[in-house]
Design an enzyme around this catalytic site. Structure first.
Site, short mmCIF file in Angstrom:
data_model
loop_
_atom_site.label_atom_id
_atom_site.label_comp_id
_atom_site.label_asym_id
_atom_site.label_seq_id
_atom_site.Cartn_x
_atom_site.Cartn_y
_atom_site.Cartn_z
N CYS A 113 -5.10 -3.33 2.90
CA CYS A 113 -4.81 -3.07 4.32
C CYS A 113 -6.01 -3.21 5.25
O CYS A 113 -6.36 -4.32 5.64
CB CYS A 113 -4.17 -1.69 4.46
SG CYS A 113 -3.27 -1.45 6.02
N LYS B 221 -9.76 1.49 -1.98
CA LYS B 221 -9.96 0.98 -0.62
C LYS B 221 -11.35 1.34 -0.08
O LYS B 221 -11.73 2.51 -0.03
CB LYS B 221 -8.86 1.56 0.27
CG LYS B 221 -8.77 1.01 1.67
CD LYS B 221 -7.56 1.64 2.36
CE LYS B 221 -7.27 1.07 3.73
NZ LYS B 221 -6.07 1.74 4.33
N GLU C 51 0.85 -1.19 0.00
CA GLU C 51 0.00 0.00 0.00
C GLU C 51 0.89 1.24 0.00
O GLU C 51 1.98 1.26 0.58
CB GLU C 51 -0.85 -0.02 1.28
CG GLU C 51 -1.73 1.19 1.49
CD GLU C 51 -2.45 1.15 2.83
OE1 GLU C 51 -3.54 1.71 2.92
OE2 GLU C 51 -1.92 0.54 3.80
#
Length: 269
Positions: A149, A112, A41
């Site tokens: 993440c 995300k 990331e």
């Protein structure tokens, strides 16, 4: 069976510097015969403030790191998965994972969904949440589902990718040290066990600036929940780890332990 390379590095606020680190990782991965390189990331930059992060973001097609990695992928004939930032329409940015194929083309990307608001770190101050799960993509190492993440804490997204036959699920990350020590491995192993997929989590490591340090421990977990790779959490030199992706082994795990959900009792997630 295909070799996958997992890259671990410590990105700074300098996109040029971070690209040079990635080029070293590409070289190492290609020399090892890897078919794909998985990067963390925020590989393009880790800023010291929300304002700096917003100011550094560029459209994907103008991002020097992305353009550089597209060239490297084509030259090495190796696919690359990388986490970047792009401007959003509301003045914030999007935290994005993009897949560059072995011909150097961006064939898929994912923004995300779940933002990390923990303690003093408020990702939502600068980042706009994504709005959809992207279908898995067929790649040189298997059918890959993209997440990022903090998505790791929400099994719904990985289960949605499992239903679309994701053979590999990625979690490029920049985990904090406290949350990494407490939850990193157990969450990754849980996602692998419940989806019966390979879980690949390339991670940032070390001190990016005076405000931010990442846990490291880039990890790969197989469909049985076995940890195949756990890279160190010390040091900031860019490095790679290598694993074999064995899709026949995944099919064996699935056939031996079918995970059939009781949709008559509860609806599909």
């Amino acid at each position: 069976m295909a070799i996958a390379a997992i890259g671990q590095l410590c990105s700074t606020a300098s996109v040029t510097h971070n690209l040079s680190l990635c080029q070293k990782l590409v070289e190492k991965a290609a020399a090892a015969g890897a078919k794909a390189l998985f990067l963390p990331e925020a590989t393009d930059y880790v800023a010291s403030s929300p304002q700096e992060s917003i100011s550094l973001a560029l459209p994907m097609e103008e991002n020097p790191l992305v353009l550089g990695l597209q060239w490297e992928a084509k030259k090495a004939k190796m696919a690359i998965n990388v986490g970047i930032h792009v401007p959003a329409s509301n003045g914030k940015i999007l935290n994005r994972s993009c897949w560059i194929n072995e011909d150097g083309y961006i064939v898929s990307f994912y923004d995300k969904l779940h933002l990390f608001d923990y303690g003093a770190l408020k990702e939502s101050n600068s980042v706009e949440a994504g709005r959809k799960i992207i279908p898995p993509i067929d790649t040189v190492v298997g059918r890959v589902g993209l997440t990022i993440c903090f998505d790791l804490r929400f099994p719904e997204i990985s289960l949605a990718l499992k239903r679309q036959n994701a053979q590999i699920i990625t979690y490029p990350s920049a985990f904090t040290v406290p949350t990494g020590r407490a939850h990193w491995e157990v969450l990754l192993r849980s996602r692998a066990i419940e989806t019966q997929a390979y879980v690949i989590a390339a991670a940032q490591v070390g001190a990016h600036n005076e405000k931010r340090t990442s846990y490291g421990h880039s990890m790969v977990v197989d469909p049985w929940g076995k940890v195949l790779l756990d890279m160190a959490g010390e040091g900031t030199e860019p490095e790679i780890g290598l694993v074999d992706i064995d899709l026949e082994y995944r099919e064996k795990i699935k056939s031996q332990m079918p995970l059939l959900r009781r949709t008559d009792v509860y609806p599909e997630i």
